[in-house]
Design an enzyme around this catalytic site. Structure first.
Site, PDB file in Angstrom:
ATOM      1  N   THR A   6      28.921  -9.368  -7.074  1.00 27.42           N
ATOM      2  CA  THR A   6      29.164  -8.227  -5.986  1.00 27.42           C
ATOM      3  C   THR A   6      29.934  -7.824  -5.367  1.00 27.42           C
ATOM      4  OG1 THR A   6      27.429  -6.982  -5.016  1.00 27.42           O
ATOM      5  CG2 THR A   6      27.095  -9.693  -4.192  1.00 27.42           C
ATOM      6  N   ASP A   7      30.419  -6.604  -5.063  1.00 24.76           N
ATOM      7  CA  ASP A   7      30.921  -6.224  -4.444  1.00 24.76           C
ATOM      8  C   ASP A   7      30.321  -6.180  -2.473  1.00 24.76           C
ATOM      9  OD1 ASP A   7      29.089  -3.192  -4.160  1.00 24.76           O
ATOM     10  OD2 ASP A   7      30.347  -2.358  -4.606  1.00 24.76           O
ATOM     11  N   GLU A   8      29.046  -6.644  -2.752  1.00 23.25           N
ATOM     12  CA  GLU A   8      28.531  -6.035  -1.504  1.00 23.25           C
ATOM     13  C   GLU A   8      28.757  -7.263  -0.151  1.00 23.25           C
ATOM     14  OE1 GLU A   8      24.458  -5.091  -1.659  1.00 23.25           O
ATOM     15  OE2 GLU A   8      24.605  -4.555  -2.957  1.00 23.25           O
TER      16      GLU A   8
ATOM     17  N   LYS B 122      24.585 -14.030  -1.814  1.00 23.54           N
ATOM     18  CA  LYS B 122      25.877 -14.145  -3.407  1.00 23.54           C
ATOM     19  C   LYS B 122      26.961 -14.517  -2.184  1.00 23.54           C
ATOM     20  CE  LYS B 122      25.608 -12.654  -6.695  1.00 23.54           C
ATOM     21  NZ  LYS B 122      24.996 -13.308  -7.913  1.00 23.54           N
TER      22      LYS B 122
HETATM   23  P1  NAD Z   1      18.029  -8.471 -11.826  1.00 23.45           P
HETATM   24  O1  NAD Z   1      17.132  -9.122 -11.041  1.00 23.45           O
HETATM   25  O2  NAD Z   1      17.211  -7.593 -12.729  1.00 23.45           O
HETATM   26  O3  NAD Z   1      17.383  -9.509 -13.109  1.00 23.45           O
HETATM   27  C1  NAD Z   1      17.657 -11.584 -12.515  1.00 23.45           C
HETATM   28  C2  NAD Z   1      17.322 -12.355 -13.647  1.00 23.45           C
HETATM   29  O4  NAD Z   1      17.451 -13.175 -13.321  1.00 23.45           O
HETATM   30  C3  NAD Z   1      15.513 -12.294 -13.776  1.00 23.45           C
HETATM   31  O5  NAD Z   1      15.767 -12.198 -15.152  1.00 23.45           O
HETATM   32  C4  NAD Z   1      14.844 -13.107 -13.291  1.00 23.45           C
HETATM   33  O6  NAD Z   1      13.984 -13.634 -13.918  1.00 23.45           O
HETATM   34  C5  NAD Z   1      16.191 -14.142 -13.012  1.00 23.45           C
HETATM   35  N1  NAD Z   1      15.847 -14.948 -11.721  1.00 23.45           N
HETATM   36  C6  NAD Z   1      16.199 -15.214 -10.921  1.00 23.45           C
HETATM   37  N2  NAD Z   1      16.431 -15.857 -10.107  1.00 23.45           N
HETATM   38  C7  NAD Z   1      16.099 -17.526 -11.271  1.00 23.45           C
HETATM   39  C8  NAD Z   1      16.499 -18.514 -10.717  1.00 23.45           C
HETATM   40  N3  NAD Z   1      16.570 -19.406  -9.777  1.00 23.45           N
HETATM   41  N4  NAD Z   1      16.688 -19.101 -12.155  1.00 23.45           N
HETATM   42  C9  NAD Z   1      16.379 -18.639 -13.294  1.00 23.45           C
HETATM   43  N5  NAD Z   1      16.208 -17.680 -13.695  1.00 23.45           N
HETATM   44  C10 NAD Z   1      16.359 -16.410 -12.221  1.00 23.45           C
HETATM   45  O7  NAD Z   1      19.518  -8.587 -11.789  1.00 23.45           O
HETATM   46  P2  NAD Z   1      21.018  -8.234 -12.489  1.00 23.45           P
HETATM   47  O8  NAD Z   1      20.474  -6.227 -11.435  1.00 23.45           O
HETATM   48  O9  NAD Z   1      20.872  -7.988 -13.467  1.00 23.45           O
HETATM   49  O10 NAD Z   1      22.160  -8.412 -11.180  1.00 23.45           O
HETATM   50  C11 NAD Z   1      22.491  -9.856 -12.405  1.00 23.45           C
HETATM   51  C12 NAD Z   1      24.074 -10.308 -11.589  1.00 23.45           C
HETATM   52  O11 NAD Z   1      24.561  -9.313 -11.029  1.00 23.45           O
HETATM   53  C13 NAD Z   1      22.963 -10.933  -9.435  1.00 23.45           C
HETATM   54  O12 NAD Z   1      23.463 -12.113  -9.885  1.00 23.45           O
HETATM   55  C14 NAD Z   1      23.685  -9.519  -9.204  1.00 23.45           C
HETATM   56  O13 NAD Z   1      24.065 -10.237  -7.867  1.00 23.45           O
HETATM   57  C15 NAD Z   1      24.369  -8.939  -9.787  1.00 23.45           C
HETATM   58  N6  NAD Z   1      25.179  -8.140  -9.536  1.00 23.45           N
HETATM   59  C16 NAD Z   1      24.050  -7.103  -9.666  1.00 23.45           C
HETATM   60  C17 NAD Z   1      24.862  -6.040  -9.704  1.00 23.45           C
HETATM   61  C18 NAD Z   1      23.243  -4.175  -9.844  1.00 23.45           C
HETATM   62  O14 NAD Z   1      24.034  -3.360  -9.425  1.00 23.45           O
HETATM   63  N7  NAD Z   1      22.415  -5.090 -10.172  1.00 23.45           N
HETATM   64  C19 NAD Z   1      26.017  -5.227  -9.333  1.00 23.45           C
HETATM   65  C20 NAD Z   1      26.758  -6.038  -9.218  1.00 23.45           C
HETATM   66  C21 NAD Z   1      26.497  -7.837  -9.674  1.00 23.45           C
HETATM   67  P1  TYD Z   2      19.716  -0.144  -4.356  1.00 22.58           P
HETATM   68  O1  TYD Z   2      19.469   1.143  -6.292  1.00 22.58           O
HETATM   69  O2  TYD Z   2      18.607  -1.039  -3.733  1.00 22.58           O
HETATM   70  O3  TYD Z   2      21.540  -1.160  -4.318  1.00 22.58           O
HETATM   71  P2  TYD Z   2      21.991  -1.834  -3.267  1.00 22.58           P
HETATM   72  O4  TYD Z   2      20.847  -1.710  -2.206  1.00 22.58           O
HETATM   73  O5  TYD Z   2      22.191  -3.087  -4.053  1.00 22.58           O
HETATM   74  O6  TYD Z   2      23.106  -0.382  -2.985  1.00 22.58           O
HETATM   75  O7  TYD Z   2      20.202   1.585  -3.787  1.00 22.58           O
HETATM   76  C1  TYD Z   2      21.592   1.773  -3.770  1.00 22.58           C
HETATM   77  C2  TYD Z   2      21.588   3.271  -2.706  1.00 22.58           C
HETATM   78  O8  TYD Z   2      20.154   3.663  -2.348  1.00 22.58           O
HETATM   79  C3  TYD Z   2      21.515   2.218  -1.541  1.00 22.58           C
HETATM   80  O9  TYD Z   2      22.076   2.809  -0.507  1.00 22.58           O
HETATM   81  C4  TYD Z   2      19.751   2.654  -0.778  1.00 22.58           C
HETATM   82  C5  TYD Z   2      19.711   3.547  -1.226  1.00 22.58           C
HETATM   83  N1  TYD Z   2      18.222   3.590  -1.442  1.00 22.58           N
HETATM   84  C6  TYD Z   2      17.614   4.739  -1.295  1.00 22.58           C
HETATM   85  O10 TYD Z   2      17.785   5.170  -0.432  1.00 22.58           O
HETATM   86  N2  TYD Z   2      16.564   5.063  -1.775  1.00 22.58           N
HETATM   87  C7  TYD Z   2      15.312   4.198  -2.268  1.00 22.58           C
HETATM   88  O11 TYD Z   2      13.735   4.306  -2.557  1.00 22.58           O
HETATM   89  C8  TYD Z   2      16.152   2.747  -3.078  1.00 22.58           C
HETATM   90  C9  TYD Z   2      15.701   1.374  -3.514  1.00 22.58           C
HETATM   91  C10 TYD Z   2      17.625   2.758  -2.523  1.00 22.58           C
END
Ligand code: NAD
Ligand code: TYD
Length: 355
Positions: free
Chosen positions: A133-135, A163
């Site tokens: 992630t960019d975080e 991460k």
């Molecule tokens: P998500 O929470 O929707 O899915 C995570 C999945 O991983 C789930 O299916 C869960 O059951 C599985 N999981 C969790 N712990 C596990 C373990 N110990 N062993 C096996 N499986 C496990 O997450 P997502 O949003 O799909 O994100 C996927 C990846 O991308 C993550 O690594 C996250 O850090 C990264 N990412 C997410 C975002 C975003 O905006 N959602 C952006 C950048 C990077």
């Molecule tokens: P989120 O979807 O939780 O992603 P991340 O924290 O990984 O960026 O949140 C996106 C943005 O929205 C973040 O600045 C937090 C804000 N947010 C709200 O304002 N209200 C909410 O109920 C949630 C879940 C997030």
């Protein structure tokens, strides 16, 4: 030549598998723990596909991972598995350390042992792609330049710290053992199958149920949004042509304040699914207490992946967010399953209470 994909019952991983199977004949093996965020319904359309194998389990279970690697001999591992929600990491950080740090470590160990046993040509072609992630880069001020691959890590939440730790481990396994790793750092994703604890699906579903739309603080925090299928196409491109040991930032140049995002969602819903009383969904917006340590702004400089690998997003925020709203309106069965907890019941019936 199979590919092992971890965490593929979640939001991004499931989109990746569905996209992958539209054009690849190679078998995919999924390893997913099926936490609350892992939803088998996301993969329903490919569940019976002969190219698809699902294993329920933990990336931290080295024995299980070793067995999967030896049985399926994948040419690549793509690691999506992680705890992913910042708010949950604030209330319960332990699971983030366990899955994201310790889990990634055990996964790397199992992969290193497997890779070490491959014959030279296969070992050279093997890739371990870590999805991050960019975080990890921390928070930007309003006029700071966007994150590049050289920006120092400054994670601020237990999620981003976990991460960042996993990214460091992945890097070290390349530097020390020569494991052919690739790391991608992507901005906020949105799109189909997004679990409704995150801002965009939460707002969509709350709006339709007539509930408040909670915005943390004053709504001026900025995120850089990317349609999930663009993230998946970038990962495929990195897997295909990325240089081992390198990291690639992925983003769509779509910086929006949270208030702008929520207002956009309200405007599309007003048009596509108007409220019965004819008033705007905007009236449901509610400002609530801010998240502790809330990062102000994320922005990704994705020029490296564009320059070196020729990747660019296909969607603008305007086109992607419209597709997302339409997907949620048209997939009421998935929404009902996810909100009723029916999918948890299915998971427990299928895999027992350990899932
Ligand atoms: P998500 O929470 O929707 O899915 C995570 C999945 O991983 C789930 O299916 C869960 O059951 C599985 N999981 C969790 N712990 C596990 C373990 N110990 N062993 C096996 N499986 C496990 O997450 P997502 O949003 O799909 O994100 C996927 C990846 O991308 C993550 O690594 C996250 O850090 C990264 N990412 C997410 C975002 C975003 O905006 N959602 C952006 C950048 C990077
Ligand atoms: P989120 O979807 O939780 O992603 P991340 O924290 O990984 O960026 O949140 C996106 C943005 O929205 C973040 O600045 C937090 C804000 N947010 C709200 O304002 N209200 C909410 O109920 C949630 C879940 C997030």
């Amino acid at each position: 030549m199979s590919i092992l994909i971890t965490g593929a019952a979640g939001f991004i991983g499931s989109n990746f598998v569905l996209q992958w199977l539209t054009h690849s004949q190679e078998p995919v093996v999924i390893l997913d723990k099926l936490t609350y965020a892992g939803n088998p319904a996301n993969l329903q359309s490919v569940w019976k596909d002969p190219r698809f194998t699902f294993v329920q389990g933990d990336i931290g279970d080295s024995q299980l991972v070793a067995q999967i690697l030896n049985d399926h001999t994948p040419l690549a591992v793509v690691n999506f598995a992680a705890e992913s929600h910042v708010d949950r990491s604030i209330t319960g950080p332990a699971a983030f350390i366990e899955s994201n740090v310790v889990g990634t470590f055990h996964l790397l160990e199992a992969v290193r042992a497997y890779w070490g046993g491959l014959e030279a040509e296969r070992a050279a072609a093997f890739r371990f792609l870590h999805v991050s992630t960019d975080e990890v880069y921390g928070s930007l001020g309003p006029c700071d330049p966007a994150f590049t691959e050289e920006t120092p890590f400054q994670p601020n939440s237990p999620y981003s710290a976990s991460k960042a730790s996993s990214d460091h481990l992945v890097r070290a396994y390349h530097h020390t053992y020569g494991l052919p790793v690739l790391t991608t750092n992507c901005s906020n994703n949105y799109g189909p199958f997004h679990f409704p604890e995150k801002l965009i699906p939460l707002v969509l579903l709350n709006a339709l149920k007539g509930k408040p739309l909670p915005i943390y603080g004053d709504g001026s925090n900025v995120r850089d949004w990317l349609f999930v299928r663009d993230h998946c196409s970038a990962i495929e491109r990195v897997l295909e042509a990325g240089k081992p040991g390198e990291t690639y930032n992925i983003g769509g140049c779509n910086e929006k304040t949270n208030l702008q995002v929520v207002e956009t969602l309200c405007a599309i819903l007003d048009e596509r699914s108007p409220r019965p009383d004819g008033r705007s969904y905007r009236e449901q917006i509610t400002f609530v207490k801010d998240r502790p340590g809330h990062d102000r702004r994320y922005a990704i400089d994705a020029s490296k992946i564009e320059r070196e690998l020729g990747w660019k997003p296909a969607e603008t925020f305007e086109s992607g967010i419209r597709k997302t709203v339409v997907w949620y309106l048209e997939n009421q069965e998935w929404v009902a399953g996810v909100t009723s907890g029916a999918y948890r019941e299915w998971v427990e019936k299928q895999y027992g209470s350990q899932a």
